[in-house]
Design a protein around this motif. Structure first.
Motif, PDB file in Angstrom:
ATOM      1  N   MET A  94      15.352 -27.166  30.442  1.00 38.99           N
ATOM      2  CA  MET A  94      16.260 -28.241  30.039  1.00 38.99           C
ATOM      3  C   MET A  94      16.937 -27.946  28.700  1.00 38.99           C
ATOM      4  O   MET A  94      18.095 -28.296  28.491  1.00 38.99           O
ATOM      5  CB  MET A  94      15.484 -29.558  29.922  1.00 38.99           C
ATOM      6  CG  MET A  94      15.063 -30.187  31.225  1.00 38.99           C
ATOM      7  SD  MET A  94      13.845 -31.509  30.964  1.00 38.99           S
ATOM      8  CE  MET A  94      14.760 -32.657  29.912  1.00 38.99           C
TER       9      MET A  94
ATOM     10  N   PHE B  81      21.082 -25.210  25.771  1.00 37.76           N
ATOM     11  CA  PHE B  81      21.814 -25.746  24.621  1.00 37.76           C
ATOM     12  C   PHE B  81      21.740 -24.780  23.432  1.00 37.76           C
ATOM     13  O   PHE B  81      22.702 -24.650  22.674  1.00 37.76           O
ATOM     14  CB  PHE B  81      21.277 -27.122  24.247  1.00 37.76           C
ATOM     15  CG  PHE B  81      21.595 -28.182  25.254  1.00 37.76           C
ATOM     16  CD1 PHE B  81      22.850 -28.777  25.283  1.00 37.76           C
ATOM     17  CD2 PHE B  81      20.661 -28.571  26.200  1.00 37.76           C
ATOM     18  CE1 PHE B  81      23.155 -29.756  26.224  1.00 37.76           C
ATOM     19  CE2 PHE B  81      20.957 -29.542  27.146  1.00 37.76           C
ATOM     20  CZ  PHE B  81      22.215 -30.134  27.167  1.00 37.76           C
TER      21      PHE B  81
ATOM     22  N   ALA C 161      21.961 -31.909  40.929  1.00 36.37           N
ATOM     23  CA  ALA C 161      22.028 -31.352  39.573  1.00 36.37           C
ATOM     24  C   ALA C 161      21.487 -29.935  39.527  1.00 36.37           C
ATOM     25  O   ALA C 161      22.024 -29.063  38.828  1.00 36.37           O
ATOM     26  CB  ALA C 161      21.253 -32.249  38.614  1.00 36.37           C
TER      27      ALA C 161
ATOM     28  N   GLU D 170      23.481 -26.613  38.361  1.00 34.90           N
ATOM     29  CA  GLU D 170      22.909 -25.754  37.327  1.00 34.90           C
ATOM     30  C   GLU D 170      22.840 -24.305  37.796  1.00 34.90           C
ATOM     31  O   GLU D 170      23.171 -23.376  37.044  1.00 34.90           O
ATOM     32  CB  GLU D 170      21.505 -26.256  36.961  1.00 34.90           C
ATOM     33  CG  GLU D 170      20.844 -25.472  35.850  1.00 34.90           C
ATOM     34  CD  GLU D 170      19.434 -25.962  35.559  1.00 34.90           C
ATOM     35  OE1 GLU D 170      18.841 -25.471  34.588  1.00 34.90           O
ATOM     36  OE2 GLU D 170      18.930 -26.834  36.309  1.00 34.90           O
TER      37      GLU D 170
ATOM     38  N   VAL E 152      27.527 -24.674  28.858  1.00 37.66           N
ATOM     39  CA  VAL E 152      27.303 -26.090  28.544  1.00 37.66           C
ATOM     40  C   VAL E 152      26.924 -26.860  29.811  1.00 37.66           C
ATOM     41  O   VAL E 152      26.038 -27.728  29.795  1.00 37.66           O
ATOM     42  CB  VAL E 152      28.556 -26.700  27.890  1.00 37.66           C
ATOM     43  CG1 VAL E 152      28.374 -28.211  27.685  1.00 37.66           C
ATOM     44  CG2 VAL E 152      28.846 -26.023  26.558  1.00 37.66           C
ATOM     45  N   VAL E 153      27.585 -26.533  30.920  1.00 38.98           N
ATOM     46  CA  VAL E 153      27.281 -27.194  32.196  1.00 38.98           C
ATOM     47  C   VAL E 153      25.842 -26.907  32.616  1.00 38.98           C
ATOM     48  O   VAL E 153      25.156 -27.792  33.155  1.00 38.98           O
ATOM     49  CB  VAL E 153      28.264 -26.735  33.287  1.00 38.98           C
ATOM     50  CG1 VAL E 153      27.842 -27.261  34.664  1.00 38.98           C
ATOM     51  CG2 VAL E 153      29.672 -27.212  32.967  1.00 38.98           C
TER      52      VAL E 153
ATOM     53  N   GLY F  94      23.324 -26.548  30.629  1.00 40.98           N
ATOM     54  CA  GLY F  94      22.483 -27.444  29.843  1.00 40.98           C
ATOM     55  C   GLY F  94      22.561 -28.886  30.311  1.00 40.98           C
ATOM     56  O   GLY F  94      21.531 -29.553  30.475  1.00 40.98           O
ATOM     57  N   ILE F  95      23.769 -29.384  30.549  1.00 46.05           N
ATOM     58  CA  ILE F  95      23.934 -30.787  30.949  1.00 46.05           C
ATOM     59  C   ILE F  95      23.288 -31.058  32.305  1.00 46.05           C
ATOM     60  O   ILE F  95      22.591 -32.063  32.492  1.00 46.05           O
ATOM     61  CB  ILE F  95      25.430 -31.156  30.976  1.00 46.05           C
ATOM     62  CG1 ILE F  95      26.008 -31.126  29.555  1.00 46.05           C
ATOM     63  CG2 ILE F  95      25.638 -32.534  31.603  1.00 46.05           C
ATOM     64  CD1 ILE F  95      27.504 -31.326  29.495  1.00 46.05           C
ATOM     65  N   SER F  96      23.505 -30.165  33.261  1.00 48.36           N
ATOM     66  CA  SER F  96      22.924 -30.364  34.595  1.00 48.36           C
ATOM     67  C   SER F  96      21.401 -30.234  34.562  1.00 48.36           C
ATOM     68  O   SER F  96      20.691 -30.979  35.251  1.00 48.36           O
ATOM     69  CB  SER F  96      23.528 -29.380  35.594  1.00 48.36           C
ATOM     70  OG  SER F  96      23.384 -28.049  35.148  1.00 48.36           O
TER      71      SER F  96
ATOM     72  N   LEU G  33      19.499 -30.970  31.976  1.00 53.64           N
ATOM     73  CA  LEU G  33      19.017 -32.190  31.337  1.00 53.64           C
ATOM     74  C   LEU G  33      19.060 -33.363  32.311  1.00 53.64           C
ATOM     75  O   LEU G  33      18.118 -34.162  32.392  1.00 53.64           O
ATOM     76  CB  LEU G  33      19.879 -32.485  30.115  1.00 53.64           C
ATOM     77  CG  LEU G  33      19.431 -33.624  29.192  1.00 53.64           C
ATOM     78  CD1 LEU G  33      18.059 -33.329  28.605  1.00 53.64           C
ATOM     79  CD2 LEU G  33      20.439 -33.827  28.076  1.00 53.64           C
ATOM     80  N   ALA G  34      20.144 -33.462  33.088  1.00 54.00           N
ATOM     81  CA  ALA G  34      20.260 -34.531  34.088  1.00 54.00           C
ATOM     82  C   ALA G  34      19.157 -34.414  35.128  1.00 54.00           C
ATOM     83  O   ALA G  34      18.573 -35.428  35.561  1.00 54.00           O
ATOM     84  CB  ALA G  34      21.629 -34.473  34.759  1.00 54.00           C
TER      85      ALA G  34
ATOM     86  N   THR H 120      12.882 -36.491  26.912  1.00 57.49           N
ATOM     87  CA  THR H 120      13.971 -35.614  26.480  1.00 57.49           C
ATOM     88  C   THR H 120      13.768 -35.155  25.043  1.00 57.49           C
ATOM     89  O   THR H 120      13.891 -33.957  24.732  1.00 57.49           O
ATOM     90  CB  THR H 120      15.324 -36.336  26.607  1.00 57.49           C
ATOM     91  OG1 THR H 120      15.546 -36.685  27.982  1.00 57.49           O
ATOM     92  CG2 THR H 120      16.460 -35.451  26.125  1.00 57.49           C
TER      93      THR H 120
END
Length: 448
Positions: free
Chosen positions: A26, A30, A101, A105, A129-130, A132-134, A136-137, A184
């Motif tokens: 996760m 980042f 997600a 990822e 960045v995608v 990381g965001i996916s 995390l989601a 998180t």
């Protein structure tokens, strides 16, 4: 080995391994995206080397997280068929969205790993960045599913049947926000300090010091901020649990008797038979304030619940104390890092400073494991809180112990392989430093 104990042990083992892979998966993207951003802004090749090194680590943990997560999904069906029979249609949505997600990822990670020199620089950065965001989601959605187990909503339970199912309400249950926020921040804290600790150790070994110093700073900015925010999420979680799961809070604090102005217990050894805590430091009224925002408010104790519905107090209390204690240590280290970065930059070149962070490498993940122990053991004896007991959900098929032995061997083997790959990756010399010889500590310090 009793089947119920074997099934619970197998889930504990699986979750214990998977949570580490998941946290790193996760958070590391980042770090990778931040170093890549620095490379695009400064053109410093060290940041490019760091980005590529971290991207390999992201790939390793993505694969191992996918494997361990898939095994967990099978275990839910194999070990807890009655639970899945009833829960599947209700909280299947977060798992379905988590799968979406995960696929995003995977695609974005493929683009990032093989996109060097093929995409425009900023689009290439965006794919990272995608990732990381996916990721995390994905983690938040899984935690939302666990939150439903602690706060089951989105259905009517009538005469043993689950009716009027609302998957949206089940997804956004009363526990999802507090648990997701806490998890998180814990993931960022644990991963940030673990990564920083490894790079601090490499600086102590005088290996590519400037490379590792840049990595150390990036990881600790994320980990330090998360550690400083974690007490806020802990307070939100405590107040939420005090209302929704008072028996869990009572077990966390070894709070046996309902009382007003309840004391906060630090340390101590609970005696579940005598209903008391020995060798503890007590702060009068503090538990009432933490639970309800009032030093004189009443805090429900275990005496308000039947004995058969009591969580295991000793394990829950010790795990909670470990989680909070290590969290405070990491918060202190975070403050030390930010102070040194502000006023005492020379400390970052001192051995004592680097040793502190190298020694802290495993502390965040120990705290994460302790936190999940509080979440899961503190919910017992319920697998769906106050709806379905754990002992009633276990598979009736005998021989679960053999499954436990098999999965233990698989996870241990997986951990050894990951450890080998990471050690080899950590020892790899950055490409920009090859051909110029090993950079000594003196040359780096004199040039910095």
């Amino acid at each position: 080995m009793e089947d119920l104990f074997a099934a619970r042990s197998q889930m504990a083992l699986s979750l214990g391994f998977h949570i580490i892979f998941a946290c790193i998966g996760m958070v590391m993207p980042f770090f990778m995206a931040t170093s890549h951003y620095q490379y695009l802004k400064t053109g410093n090749p060290l940041y490019k080397d760091l980005t590529k090194a971290w991207s390999k680590g992201v790939a390793i943990f993505f694969v191992t997280g996918a494997v361990s997560g898939t095994m967990l999904s099978f275990e839910l069906g194999l070990l807890w068929p009655k639970f899945m029979l009833h829960a599947g249609p209700i909280f299947g949505m977060p798992f379905s969205l988590e799968g979406t997600a995960f696929f995003i990822e995977a695609i974005a990670l493929g683009f990032f790993l093989y996109g060097w020199g093929k995409f425009k620089p900023w689009f290439h950065w965006f794919t990272g960045v995608v990732v990381g965001i996916s990721g995390l989601a994905s983690g938040i959605l899984v935690v939302a599913a666990n939150g439903w187990m602690n706060s089951p909503t989105g259905f009517d339970f009538v005469n043993g049947e689950y009716l009027n199912i609302d998957p949206i309400q089940a997804l956004f249950n009363d526990a999802w926000f507090s648990q997701s926020l806490h998890m998180t921040l814990a993931a960022f804290t644990a991963t940030g300090f673990a990564v920083a600790g490894i790079h601090a150790y490499m600086m102590l070994k005088e290996k590519n010091i400037e490379f590792h110093r840049k990595a150390f700073r990036i990881a600790l900015v994320f980990g330090g901020i998360a550690a400083l925010l974690q007490p806020i999420s802990g307070d939100i979680s405590a107040k939420d649990i005090a209302v929704r799961q008072p028996a869990k809070l009572a077990a966390m604090e070894a709070h046996f008797e309902t009382e007003k102005g309840a004391s906060l217990i630090i340390g101590g050894i609970p005696d579940e038979e005598a209903k008391e805590v020995n060798y503890a430091l007590k702060i009068p009224g503090a538990l009432s304030f933490l639970a309800h925002g009032d030093f004189e408010s009443e805090v429900i104790g275990l005496d308000q619940f039947p004995e058969e519905n009591h969580p295991p107090v000793l394990v829950t209390h010790f795990a909670f104390q470990i989680m909070v204690g290590l969290g405070m240590v990491l918060m202190g280290l975070g403050l030390l890092f930010f102070f040194s970065n502000w006023k005492k930059k020379e400390w970052m070149k001192k051995d004592w400073f680097l040793r502190l962070f190298a020694l802290a490498t495993p502390l965040g993940f120990i705290a994460v494991e302790a936190g999940w122990t509080v979440t899961e053991v503190g919910r017992q004896p319920w697998i769906i809180y106050e709806i379905l007991r754990t002992e009633d959900a276990v598979s009736p098929i005998p021989g679960i112990a053999y499954s436990f032995y098999l999965f233990t061997a698989i996870y241990v083997s997986l951990a050894l392989v990951v450890t080998f790959l990471l050690i080899r990756q950590i020892k790899a010399v950055p490409s920009s430093l090859k051909g110029s010889g090993e950079m000594s500590s003196k040359s780096v310090i004199s040039n910095s």
